[in-house]
Design a protein around this motif. Sequence first.
Motif, mmCIF file in Angstrom:
data_model
loop_
_atom_site.group_PDB
_atom_site.id
_atom_site.type_symbol
_atom_site.label_atom_id
_atom_site.label_comp_id
_atom_site.label_asym_id
_atom_site.label_seq_id
_atom_site.Cartn_x
_atom_site.Cartn_y
_atom_site.Cartn_z
ATOM 1 N N LEU A 1 -12.242 14.002 -3.683
ATOM 2 C CA LEU A 1 -11.051 14.277 -4.486
ATOM 3 C C LEU A 1 -11.186 15.581 -5.266
ATOM 4 O O LEU A 1 -12.258 15.915 -5.769
ATOM 5 C CB LEU A 1 -10.802 13.141 -5.479
ATOM 6 N N ASP A 2 -10.060 16.293 -5.371
ATOM 7 C CA ASP A 2 -9.947 17.427 -6.285
ATOM 8 C C ASP A 2 -9.117 16.996 -7.485
ATOM 9 O O ASP A 2 -8.394 15.981 -7.424
ATOM 10 C CB ASP A 2 -9.282 18.617 -5.598
ATOM 11 N N VAL A 3 -9.205 17.773 -8.547
ATOM 12 C CA VAL A 3 -8.449 17.442 -9.747
ATOM 13 C C VAL A 3 -6.964 17.332 -9.435
ATOM 14 O O VAL A 3 -6.264 16.453 -9.947
ATOM 15 C CB VAL A 3 -8.691 18.500 -10.851
ATOM 16 N N PHE B 1 -5.519 10.320 -1.460
ATOM 17 C CA PHE B 1 -6.763 10.244 -0.701
ATOM 18 C C PHE B 1 -6.573 10.845 0.682
ATOM 19 O O PHE B 1 -5.499 10.735 1.278
ATOM 20 C CB PHE B 1 -7.228 8.795 -0.538
ATOM 21 N N ARG B 2 -7.626 11.456 1.186
ATOM 22 C CA ARG B 2 -7.660 11.933 2.568
ATOM 23 C C ARG B 2 -8.630 11.027 3.327
ATOM 24 O O ARG B 2 -9.834 11.110 3.142
ATOM 25 C CB ARG B 2 -8.102 13.393 2.628
ATOM 26 N N GLY B 3 -8.076 10.174 4.162
ATOM 27 C CA GLY B 3 -8.898 9.190 4.853
ATOM 28 C C GLY B 3 -9.398 9.680 6.190
ATOM 29 O O GLY B 3 -9.463 10.883 6.457
ATOM 30 N N LYS B 4 -9.736 8.734 7.056
ATOM 31 C CA LYS B 4 -10.266 9.056 8.376
ATOM 32 C C LYS B 4 -9.216 9.798 9.191
ATOM 33 O O LYS B 4 -8.030 9.467 9.165
ATOM 34 C CB LYS B 4 -10.695 7.768 9.095
ATOM 35 N N GLY B 5 -9.677 10.816 9.903
ATOM 36 C CA GLY B 5 -8.770 11.603 10.707
ATOM 37 C C GLY B 5 -7.859 12.499 9.902
ATOM 38 O O GLY B 5 -6.860 13.009 10.430
ATOM 39 N N GLY B 6 -8.186 12.706 8.620
ATOM 40 C CA GLY B 6 -7.378 13.576 7.784
ATOM 41 C C GLY B 6 -6.076 12.946 7.323
ATOM 42 O O GLY B 6 -5.234 13.616 6.713
ATOM 43 N N LYS B 7 -5.878 11.657 7.577
ATOM 44 C CA LYS B 7 -4.652 10.972 7.176
ATOM 45 C C LYS B 7 -4.618 10.802 5.659
ATOM 46 O O LYS B 7 -5.583 10.335 5.053
ATOM 47 C CB LYS B 7 -4.574 9.607 7.864
ATOM 48 N N GLU B 8 -3.502 11.182 5.047
ATOM 49 C CA GLU B 8 -3.364 11.097 3.596
ATOM 50 C C GLU B 8 -2.594 9.839 3.206
ATOM 51 O O GLU B 8 -1.734 9.360 3.937
ATOM 52 C CB GLU B 8 -2.638 12.324 3.051
ATOM 53 N N ARG B 9 -2.914 9.320 2.018
ATOM 54 C CA ARG B 9 -2.158 8.190 1.477
ATOM 55 C C ARG B 9 -2.166 8.290 -0.048
ATOM 56 O O ARG B 9 -3.096 8.849 -0.638
ATOM 57 C CB ARG B 9 -2.760 6.854 1.914
ATOM 58 N N LEU B 10 -1.133 7.766 -0.670
ATOM 59 C CA LEU B 10 -1.026 7.712 -2.124
ATOM 60 C C LEU B 10 -1.309 6.289 -2.584
ATOM 61 O O LEU B 10 -0.761 5.331 -2.033
ATOM 62 C CB LEU B 10 0.367 8.141 -2.582
ATOM 63 N N VAL B 11 -2.154 6.157 -3.597
ATOM 64 C CA VAL B 11 -2.522 4.846 -4.129
ATOM 65 C C VAL B 11 -2.302 4.861 -5.640
ATOM 66 O O VAL B 11 -2.767 5.786 -6.324
ATOM 67 C CB VAL B 11 -3.995 4.506 -3.816
ATOM 68 N N PRO B 12 -1.602 3.869 -6.180
ATOM 69 C CA PRO B 12 -1.429 3.803 -7.636
ATOM 70 C C PRO B 12 -2.769 3.616 -8.337
ATOM 71 O O PRO B 12 -3.698 3.010 -7.799
ATOM 72 C CB PRO B 12 -0.534 2.572 -7.830
ATOM 73 N N VAL B 13 -2.861 4.155 -9.545
ATOM 74 C CA VAL B 13 -4.082 4.027 -10.344
ATOM 75 C C VAL B 13 -3.776 3.102 -11.523
ATOM 76 O O VAL B 13 -2.884 3.381 -12.325
ATOM 77 C CB VAL B 13 -4.563 5.399 -10.859
ATOM 78 N N GLY B 14 -4.497 1.994 -11.628
ATOM 79 C CA GLY B 14 -4.283 1.031 -12.703
ATOM 80 C C GLY B 14 -4.720 1.546 -14.053
ATOM 81 O O GLY B 14 -5.368 2.591 -14.182
ATOM 82 N N ARG B 15 -4.390 0.778 -15.079
ATOM 83 C CA ARG B 15 -4.624 1.236 -16.454
ATOM 84 C C ARG B 15 -6.092 1.502 -16.738
ATOM 85 O O ARG B 15 -6.453 2.518 -17.334
ATOM 86 C CB ARG B 15 -4.087 0.201 -17.451
ATOM 87 N N PHE B 16 -6.986 0.613 -16.313
ATOM 88 C CA PHE B 16 -8.403 0.784 -16.639
ATOM 89 C C PHE B 16 -8.974 2.031 -15.961
ATOM 90 O O PHE B 16 -9.698 2.814 -16.578
ATOM 91 C CB PHE B 16 -9.187 -0.458 -16.232
ATOM 92 N N ALA B 17 -8.640 2.210 -14.687
ATOM 93 C CA ALA B 17 -9.114 3.399 -13.987
ATOM 94 C C ALA B 17 -8.476 4.658 -14.570
ATOM 95 O O ALA B 17 -9.128 5.704 -14.695
ATOM 96 C CB ALA B 17 -8.796 3.296 -12.493
#
Length: 330
Positions: A176-178, A198-214
Amino acid sequence: MQTMTEQGPQPVEPAAALLAAVRGYLDHLTVERGLAENTLTSYRRDLRRYLEFLAQRGVGELAGVGAEDVAAFLRVLREGSTGHPPLGVNSAGRTVVAVRGLHRFALREGITGGDPAREVRPPTPPRRLPKAISLHDVETLLAAVSGEEDPRALRDRALLELLYGTGARISEAVGLDVDDIDRLRADSGAEGVRVVRFRGKGGKERLVPVGRFAREALDAYLVRARPALAASGRGTPALLLNARGGRLTRQGAWAVLRSAAERAGLNDVSPHTLRHSFATHLLDGGADVRVVQELLGHASVTTTQVYTLVTVDRLREVYAAAHPRAAALD
């Protein structure tokens, strides 16, 4: 025809035609396929065993191999033979792959007129259920990282909260970058919600929500820790930095987790353990398997469905312990 068994005859030197065919196949793998030396060494060893088996059965050339010979060889791999202990599923599977490749090569090169290994399949490995830890153990692990003013402690807490809070692979987290931490646009209907790209396998990107604690752990790290760590480096867009100001490596992140697990008194905890726990706890909480699939970045829902087996096992345990007539499960 005789087979090699525990009491069977000693290996017979393979015929020159068999040895020549294998040399040609290995040369093909080296020059045209560019296989790694370790892989070639394994193939060479596996095919040598195959040739010895064929020689023991009186087969002197690949054109004389039948489907029953290949099937018998697979049985010998799993049962063992003179000078060879039984192989596990993975090792036997690798050997069968080498044998199948040899016969495909021989057919393509005109050495044989058919492929006797075409219908022989490698043994199926047993399904291994993902290892997950309880929510209590996750909280114990996270609490093991402390130090409000220590930049590395703040980084470590951010890393662990991120791994569990998003289900990221460790390679995705350290990659990850800032700028990969962002907020959804106001027109998305969820203004102010923090997401990570995130950049996953094969360069596939996805957006994931970040919870309060994280989110709180990331904010504390970005404000109070990252500037101090970045000051010792040459400047990098990386989100998670090491003590020299460079990007935290996978090995470095693994060391962070291992150290926290030791302090928490937890055994056999890996970065994938947190990913498995993320998925299992979501499903336990009622999340749809296809939503979990998207969050994990699985190409197929079949991969994600293995986690449903974990939760079903957990349900059976609770039922067996709590229901007065649960003995019917036995």
